[in-house]
Scaffold this active site. Structure first.
Site, PDB file in Angstrom:
ATOM      1  N   ASP A 283       0.863  -1.179   0.000  1.00 20.89           N
ATOM      2  CA  ASP A 283       0.000   0.000   0.000  1.00 20.89           C
ATOM      3  C   ASP A 283       0.908   1.240   0.000  1.00 20.89           C
ATOM      4  OD1 ASP A 283      -2.161   1.636  -0.090  1.00 20.89           O
ATOM      5  OD2 ASP A 283      -3.159   0.841   1.686  1.00 20.89           O
TER       6      ASP A 283
HETATM    7  C1  BGC Z   1      -5.126   3.261   0.236  1.00 21.56           C
HETATM    8  C2  BGC Z   1      -5.295   2.193  -0.826  1.00 21.56           C
HETATM    9  C3  BGC Z   1      -5.195   2.793  -2.190  1.00 21.56           C
HETATM   10  C4  BGC Z   1      -3.885   3.544  -2.312  1.00 21.56           C
HETATM   11  C5  BGC Z   1      -3.667   4.152  -3.669  1.00 21.56           C
HETATM   12  C6  BGC Z   1      -3.904   4.126  -0.014  1.00 21.56           C
HETATM   13  O1  BGC Z   1      -3.884   5.225   0.830  1.00 21.56           O
HETATM   14  O2  BGC Z   1      -5.026   2.650   1.494  1.00 21.56           O
HETATM   15  O3  BGC Z   1      -6.539   1.564  -0.641  1.00 21.56           O
HETATM   16  O4  BGC Z   1      -5.321   1.796  -3.162  1.00 21.56           O
HETATM   17  O5  BGC Z   1      -3.855   4.566  -1.348  1.00 21.56           O
HETATM   18  O6  BGC Z   1      -4.489   5.222  -3.905  1.00 21.56           O
END
Ligand code: BGC
Length: 746
Positions: A283
């Protein structure tokens, strides 16, 4: 560029299980050939994922992205769409040494331009077919804007309404979570990942992120292995089995080990037990965060732990690119580990067709086709859950209506917390839809803001109600600020002074229909008695207004059922129906309205019931359904035969539409097992069917229970069916119905 817009019928047709052509021989030969030519820096570049919007420059250690792409230092982007995709791709293909195409990703969560209800709302449809169709449309639109990869579905089970991200998933139940996970994957990826309208899906956030302590986002999670395997892992497994191409690791530490450096869940479970061959992506900066968690001393240590645990691609930490070289040189990371990760990146790019057709066929005309709006409207109508109705709904066509509240014409809010490329201009608001239906007859007053203190607008709202036969109140949470990531709440009531506004309107005596717009279950205990009818409507997407108007006026009956428990008070959280019993459960007769004085030494609060205000599975309709007795085919079954897959338990029930209108019921199958080596939940969902019934019509429903439904992780951590007394319910919610019983012997 694209001229052949696909036929709707083609794109929406039901698809069989998708194939993930991971290791096709010719593809693998290409991967090998590339690997042999790549320098270490080029390999690390393939493992690097940047966001288009983030800063470059001396302070960040990043140069302009164009230069980095030309140098082969980037493998993928998120948050880059449209013409920029082809612009960067051209640099990769023409200026970089090995000409490896970039892959472009985005959070396409509940629609791309055509925005559907938020995932929690979509889950309330209990309609995997509709979920699949919505994901198919999202994939088609995303692909037409240059994307080949989405960071969805979020399949985290969430049992705590305080957690803002509960809005992004399918609720609290692992069975429903499995069904929905597979439906999203089928929808996004289509029949084949390389198809012209498919994008790679990502199961996220692996794993346990939804169990954040206290419902506070990013918080630590403590999940015993049995619970992990029975509640949090099953939706991921279902997604893997449906062919999901990628998995994203969570921000959370799981039992003290950050999920993004967790060998047990990544290597042992995902790779070894499930045989997952796709890509694992971190993530956003979750690799760098391993240091903050406290299991890495510095960035190099964090990168080493993440890659050796099995995280292939680094989103935004920039530590694989900048630190793994030194780890390899020092002999702390084997080159074969890097090669393994690079292979997965290259295979993914191959599987989505980038090596054959690297450029995007951008097609603005693909967006929001009329048929897509239809699906968005149908999804919204089916997602609304009728929580209460004293008979004011459906509305009479000639009733004078006052529409009150901050969410009645907030187009942006209807897009929820992950609007992708949705536009407020595409949204038909409730106010617009009602004005259209009623002509000049609609009186509107905003009354207050979502999070306002001043009651300046109350008088106008009260006056509007006084002139009307009915007041529709559109209240709830701020979609952007109060729901989704980093939006945990300690209070679950209507924010600001919305409850006070509702009470002021209620004083007039004019009946109220409350529409609750929210990303989570709210505590509606205080407002429920003041309203004649109430619907949970989540954030319904671009067709919010037409869908609400049709349901309010009875053109269709609200079809949703709760997939999360609505509490009586925030202090009950985490609250979920499939809990274990205690040794001192509250006797049913002592619940609300029951025995006085209240019994003391039982598991309850002194100031509140232990039950949900509106339980999992609950939802009213404009008609009524009644259930006949449940029957199980035999009085005795053999655990051995069930384990061997040689027998199944057939269960039958009967449901009748005893009301005056046609309607759809979600018939739910629940079980409880007793006498087992480890306590089982008081109820567990094991099946459901949506049935449409005319007034007076009766339908026999049949389910069957086999190893998949009955096995659990025993005291010895074996996944088996044990001898047990089995209770089975076929009912309209997790708290309704009378069980039938049978015995599972040896
Ligand atoms: C979130 C994810 C997301 C990623 C990209 C993160 O802050 O937890 O769910 O896919 O950002 O945008």
């Amino acid at each position: 560029m694209a001229h052949h817009r696909p036929l709707l019928a083609f794109t929406l047709c039901l698809l069989t299980a998708p194939l993930f052509p991971a290791a096709a021989a010719t593809g693998e030969a290409r991967v090998d050939a590339l690997l042999r030519q790549m320098t270490l820096d080029e390999k690390l570049g393939q493992l690097t994922l940047y966001s288009g919007g983030t800063a470059t420059g001396p302070e960040t250690g990043r140069r302009a992205y164009e230069a980095m792409v030309a140098a082969g230092e980037v493998g993928a982007f998120l948050n880059v769409v449209g013409p920029d995709v082809n612009r960067l791709q051209k640099i990769a293909l023409e200026d970089s040494r090995l000409k490896i195409p970039l892959i472009f990703a985005l959070d396409v969560i509940h629609g791309y331009r055509t925005i559907f209800p938020t995932p929690l709302g979509l889950s309330a449809t209990w309609s995997p077919d509709l979920v699949e169709r919505s994901a198919r449309i999202a994939a088609l639109e995303a692909r037409a804007d240059g994307l080949r990869w989405t960071f969805a579905p979020m399949v985290d089970i969430a049992r705590d309404a305080r957690w803002g991200r509960i809005t992004e998933g399918a609720g609290e139940d692992p069975y429903l979570g499995r069904v929905m996970a597979a439906a999203y994957v089928r929808g996004f990826q289509g029949r084949a990942l390389g198809g012209p309208h498919s994008i790679a899906a990502t199961l996220k956030h692996y794993v346990g992120y939804g169990a954040a302590e206290g419902g506070r986002d990013y918080n630590t999670t403590q999940i015993p292995e049995r619970l992990l395997r029975e509640v949090y892992l099953p939706p991921f497994r279902a997604g893997v089995e449906a062919g999901a191409a990628t998995v994203m690791t969570g921000f959370n530490a799981l039992n003290g080990v950050p999920a993004s450096a967790n060998d047990f869940i990544l290597r042992r479970i995902l790779r070894q037990e499930w045989g997952f061959e796709g890509l694992v992506v971190s993530d956003w900066t979750s690799i760098a965060e391993i240091e903050a968690h406290g299991t890495a001393r510095d960035g190099g240590d964090a990168a080493r732990k993440a890659i050796t645990a099995g995280v292939d691609m680094d989103m935004e930490s920039d530590l694989y690119r900048t630190r793994l070289g030194a780890e390899i040189a020092a002999g702390r990371v084997a080159l074969s580990v890097i090669d393994e990760a690079v292979r997965r990146v290259l295979r993914l790019k191959m599987a989505v067709g980038l090596f054959d057709e690297p450029y995007a066929e951008l097609d603005p005309d693909a967006m929001v086709q009329p048929g897509f709006r239809e699906v968005a409207r149908e999804a919204a109508e089916r997602s609304f859950v009728l929580l209460k109705n004293d008979g004011v709904l459906p509305l009479k066509p000639d009733a004078k209506v006052a529409l009150i509240g901050p969410l009645a014409e907030d187009a942006g809010a209807m897009l929820g917390s992950w609007g992708a490329r949705g536009r407020p201009g595409d949204v038909v608001t409730l106010r617009a839809a009602l004005a259209h239906r009623l002509g000049g007859g609609l009186i509107y007053a905003r009354g207050t803001g979502i999070d306002t203190r001043s009651d300046d607008g109350f008088a106008e709202a009260v006056a509007a109600a006084r002139q009307s036969d009915i007041a529709i109140l559109a209240l709830g949470e701020d979609a952007g600020r109060m729901t989704g990531e980093a939006a945990s709440r300690t209070r679950l009531d209507l924010p600001g002074n919305q409850t006070a506004l509702l009470k002021a309107v209620a004083e007039t005596g004019v009946p109220i229909v409350l529409l609750v717009f929210s990303g989570r279950p709210l505590d509606l205990t205080d407002v429920a008695p003041d309203v004649e009818a109430m619907l949970a409507v989540w954030y319904p997407g671009i067709e919010a207004g037409p869908a609400l108007s049709r349901v309010l006026y009875g053109d269709s009956s609200p079809g949703g059922r709760l997939t999360v428990s609505f509490p009586r008070a925030v202090g009950q959280e985490p609250l979920y129906y499939n809990r274990l019993s205690t040794g001192r459960p509250v006797p049913p007769e002592d619940r609300s309205g029951g025995g006085e004085p209240l019994p003391k030494y039982v598991s309850r609060y002194i100031d509140e019931e232990d039950t949900a205000l509106y339980p999992f599975g609950y939802g009213l309709s404009y008609t009524r359904f009644s259930y006949g007795p449940v029957s199980v085919e035999h009085d005795r079954y053999s655990a051995r035969a069930l384990n061997a897959g040689k027998t199944r338990i057939r269960v039958r029930g009967e449901v009748t539409n005893v009301g005056e209108r046609p309607g759809e019921e979600v018939v739910q199958l629940y079980i409880r097992q007793r006498g087992t080596s480890v306590a089982r939940p008081v109820r567990e969902l094991k099946g459901f069917q949506r049935v449409a019934l005319r007034p007076g019509e009766t339908r026999e429903v049949e389910f069957s229970l086999g190893r998949d439904e009955l096995a659990f992780w025993t005291i010895d951590m074996e996944h088996l069916v044990e001898p047990a007394d089995l209770q089975v319910w076929i009912a309209g919610s997790s708290t309704d119905g009378q069980p039938a019983t049978t015995l599972i012997g040896d």
